[in-house]
Design a protein around this motif. Structure first.
Motif, PDB file in Angstrom:
ATOM      1  N   PRO A 103      -0.492  38.660   8.091  1.00 29.26           N
ATOM      2  CA  PRO A 103       0.230  38.233   6.997  1.00 29.26           C
ATOM      3  C   PRO A 103       1.258  37.221   7.244  1.00 29.26           C
ATOM      4  CG  PRO A 103       0.719  40.356   7.553  1.00 29.26           C
ATOM      5  CD  PRO A 103      -0.373  40.006   8.473  1.00 29.26           C
ATOM      6  N   VAL A 104       0.896  36.061   8.276  1.00 31.90           N
ATOM      7  CA  VAL A 104       2.039  35.265   8.780  1.00 31.90           C
ATOM      8  C   VAL A 104       1.346  33.823   8.810  1.00 31.90           C
ATOM      9  CG1 VAL A 104       3.269  37.010  10.437  1.00 31.90           C
ATOM     10  CG2 VAL A 104       1.125  35.489  11.203  1.00 31.90           C
ATOM     11  N   GLY A 105       1.998  32.819   8.764  1.00 31.03           N
ATOM     12  CA  GLY A 105       1.790  31.600   8.815  1.00 31.03           C
ATOM     13  C   GLY A 105       0.900  31.247  10.086  1.00 31.03           C
ATOM     14  N   PRO A 106       0.285  29.832  10.012  1.00 31.11           N
ATOM     15  CA  PRO A 106      -0.647  29.557  11.482  1.00 31.11           C
ATOM     16  C   PRO A 106       0.486  29.802  12.705  1.00 31.11           C
ATOM     17  CG  PRO A 106      -0.688  27.882   9.682  1.00 31.11           C
ATOM     18  CD  PRO A 106       0.454  28.773   9.271  1.00 31.11           C
ATOM     19  N   LEU A 107      -0.434  30.372  13.697  1.00 32.57           N
ATOM     20  CA  LEU A 107       0.338  30.705  15.117  1.00 32.57           C
ATOM     21  C   LEU A 107      -0.041  29.521  15.831  1.00 32.57           C
ATOM     22  CD1 LEU A 107      -1.106  34.306  15.231  1.00 32.57           C
ATOM     23  CD2 LEU A 107       1.122  33.502  14.513  1.00 32.57           C
ATOM     24  N   PRO A 108       0.773  29.262  17.116  1.00 38.15           N
ATOM     25  CA  PRO A 108       0.578  28.462  18.073  1.00 38.15           C
ATOM     26  C   PRO A 108      -0.723  29.016  18.930  1.00 38.15           C
ATOM     27  CG  PRO A 108       2.754  29.750  18.705  1.00 38.15           C
ATOM     28  CD  PRO A 108       2.142  30.213  17.112  1.00 38.15           C
ATOM     29  N   PRO A 109      -1.339  28.180  19.361  1.00 40.63           N
ATOM     30  CA  PRO A 109      -2.521  28.410  20.154  1.00 40.63           C
ATOM     31  C   PRO A 109      -2.303  29.641  21.108  1.00 40.63           C
ATOM     32  CG  PRO A 109      -2.256  26.212  20.609  1.00 40.63           C
ATOM     33  CD  PRO A 109      -1.172  26.547  19.761  1.00 40.63           C
ATOM     34  N   PHE A 110      -3.197  30.502  21.504  1.00 39.65           N
ATOM     35  CA  PHE A 110      -3.248  31.825  22.276  1.00 39.65           C
ATOM     36  C   PHE A 110      -4.349  31.587  23.063  1.00 39.65           C
ATOM     37  CE2 PHE A 110      -4.862  35.951  22.792  1.00 39.65           C
ATOM     38  CZ  PHE A 110      -3.872  36.787  23.216  1.00 39.65           C
ATOM     39  N   THR A 111      -4.181  32.152  24.135  1.00 41.03           N
ATOM     40  CA  THR A 111      -5.365  32.412  25.443  1.00 41.03           C
ATOM     41  C   THR A 111      -5.536  33.604  25.666  1.00 41.03           C
ATOM     42  OG1 THR A 111      -3.935  30.160  26.437  1.00 41.03           O
ATOM     43  CG2 THR A 111      -5.773  31.734  27.874  1.00 41.03           C
ATOM     44  N   LYS A 112      -6.918  33.856  25.330  1.00 42.53           N
ATOM     45  CA  LYS A 112      -7.372  35.237  25.544  1.00 42.53           C
ATOM     46  C   LYS A 112      -7.552  35.460  27.031  1.00 42.53           C
ATOM     47  CE  LYS A 112     -11.289  35.197  23.164  1.00 42.53           C
ATOM     48  NZ  LYS A 112     -12.391  35.346  22.069  1.00 42.53           N
ATOM     49  N   SER A 113      -7.721  36.625  27.529  1.00 37.17           N
ATOM     50  CA  SER A 113      -7.863  37.341  28.834  1.00 37.17           C
ATOM     51  C   SER A 113      -8.806  36.495  29.598  1.00 37.17           C
ATOM     52  CB  SER A 113      -7.898  38.595  29.004  1.00 37.17           C
ATOM     53  OG  SER A 113      -8.993  38.972  28.321  1.00 37.17           O
ATOM     54  N   ASP A 114      -9.895  35.776  28.949  1.00 37.15           N
ATOM     55  CA  ASP A 114     -11.043  35.274  29.534  1.00 37.15           C
ATOM     56  C   ASP A 114     -10.704  33.774  29.855  1.00 37.15           C
ATOM     57  OD1 ASP A 114     -11.540  34.458  27.385  1.00 37.15           O
ATOM     58  OD2 ASP A 114     -13.671  35.198  27.025  1.00 37.15           O
ATOM     59  N   GLY A 115      -9.502  33.401  29.181  1.00 37.73           N
ATOM     60  CA  GLY A 115      -9.079  32.077  29.438  1.00 37.73           C
ATOM     61  C   GLY A 115      -9.478  31.191  28.033  1.00 37.73           C
ATOM     62  N   GLU A 116     -10.157  31.721  27.290  1.00 40.44           N
ATOM     63  CA  GLU A 116     -10.463  30.994  26.213  1.00 40.44           C
ATOM     64  C   GLU A 116      -9.445  30.800  25.266  1.00 40.44           C
ATOM     65  OE1 GLU A 116     -13.432  31.456  21.979  1.00 40.44           O
ATOM     66  OE2 GLU A 116     -13.379  32.675  23.418  1.00 40.44           O
ATOM     67  N   VAL A 117      -9.191  29.587  24.753  1.00 45.95           N
ATOM     68  CA  VAL A 117      -8.027  29.417  23.907  1.00 45.95           C
ATOM     69  C   VAL A 117      -8.224  29.324  22.211  1.00 45.95           C
ATOM     70  CG1 VAL A 117      -6.401  27.532  23.125  1.00 45.95           C
ATOM     71  CG2 VAL A 117      -6.689  27.662  25.559  1.00 45.95           C
ATOM     72  N   VAL A 118      -7.493  30.184  21.722  1.00 45.12           N
ATOM     73  CA  VAL A 118      -7.757  30.503  20.145  1.00 45.12           C
ATOM     74  C   VAL A 118      -6.720  29.490  19.551  1.00 45.12           C
ATOM     75  CG1 VAL A 118      -7.590  32.071  18.390  1.00 45.12           C
ATOM     76  CG2 VAL A 118      -8.443  32.885  20.610  1.00 45.12           C
ATOM     77  N   VAL A 119      -7.405  28.752  18.473  1.00 47.00           N
ATOM     78  CA  VAL A 119      -6.605  28.001  17.480  1.00 47.00           C
ATOM     79  C   VAL A 119      -6.555  28.492  16.248  1.00 47.00           C
ATOM     80  CG1 VAL A 119      -6.262  25.600  16.561  1.00 47.00           C
ATOM     81  CG2 VAL A 119      -7.114  25.921  19.171  1.00 47.00           C
ATOM     82  N   ASP A 120      -5.355  28.870  15.598  1.00 46.20           N
ATOM     83  CA  ASP A 120      -5.150  29.274  14.497  1.00 46.20           C
ATOM     84  C   ASP A 120      -5.343  28.174  13.266  1.00 46.20           C
ATOM     85  OD1 ASP A 120      -4.511  30.732  12.206  1.00 46.20           O
ATOM     86  OD2 ASP A 120      -2.804  31.589  12.778  1.00 46.20           O
ATOM     87  N   HIS A 121      -6.278  28.046  12.557  1.00 51.70           N
ATOM     88  CA  HIS A 121      -6.236  27.016  11.485  1.00 51.70           C
ATOM     89  C   HIS A 121      -5.722  27.507  10.346  1.00 51.70           C
ATOM     90  CE1 HIS A 121      -8.846  24.624  14.085  1.00 51.70           C
ATOM     91  NE2 HIS A 121      -9.622  25.892  14.224  1.00 51.70           N
ATOM     92  N   GLY A 122      -4.909  28.675  10.224  1.00 54.06           N
ATOM     93  CA  GLY A 122      -4.085  29.194   9.127  1.00 54.06           C
ATOM     94  C   GLY A 122      -4.908  29.887   7.977  1.00 54.06           C
TER      95      GLY A 122
END
Length: 140
Positions: A117-136
């Motif tokens: 329940p928050v607005g879009p987040l800045p990119p996040f890097t998972k433990s395996d190095g994959e970057v997660v982009v929040d599209h909101g």
């Protein structure tokens, strides 16, 4: 602060990534280490109902005990599945997240984003190095 519960196994990379994503959002969930404190039968039924999916979808079919107990049999009742989870909590798939926006089994880990329940987040890097982009996109 949002009321968030995470059914968590700290040995599971997906579960650790979900916890990190929730914290990346500035939120602190109530963490239930379900192998130490398994949910009751009623809680398991409620979790399945809250996801909108059959109880069977919360089973972890990759565990050896799943095959040993013949849990792939589609004729097994929910009570039989609940008996198995009660005896072997490792059968509960993870991570399951409950927030004011809904409840879901968050596999892959970025599935948790639609529950936050928050607005879009800045990119996040998972433990395996994959970057997660929040599209909101959020449930609503």
């Amino acid at each position: 602060m949002a009321d968030i519960t995470l059914f968590h196994n700290p040995r599971c990379g997906t579960s650790r990534n979900v916890l990190a994503l929730i914290r990346h959002a500035g939120l602190e969930p109530r963490v239930v280490e379900y192998l130490k404190t398994p949910p009751s039968r009623d809680e398991l039924r409620a979790l399945a109902a809250a996801t909108g999916q059959p109880l069977r979808t919360l089973l972890r079919d990759k565990e050896a005990v799943f095959a040993e107990l013949g849990l792939a049999d589609p004729g097994l009742s929910d009570d039989a599945l609940l008996d198995a989870i009660e005896q072997h909590p490792i059968l509960l798939n993870r991570p399951i997240v409950m927030t004011p926006l809904g409840t879901a089994l968050c596999r892959p880990s970025e599935a948790v984003l639609e529950l936050l329940p928050v607005g879009p987040l800045p990119p996040f890097t998972k433990s395996d190095g994959e970057v997660v982009v929040d599209h909101g996109r959020r449930r609503g």
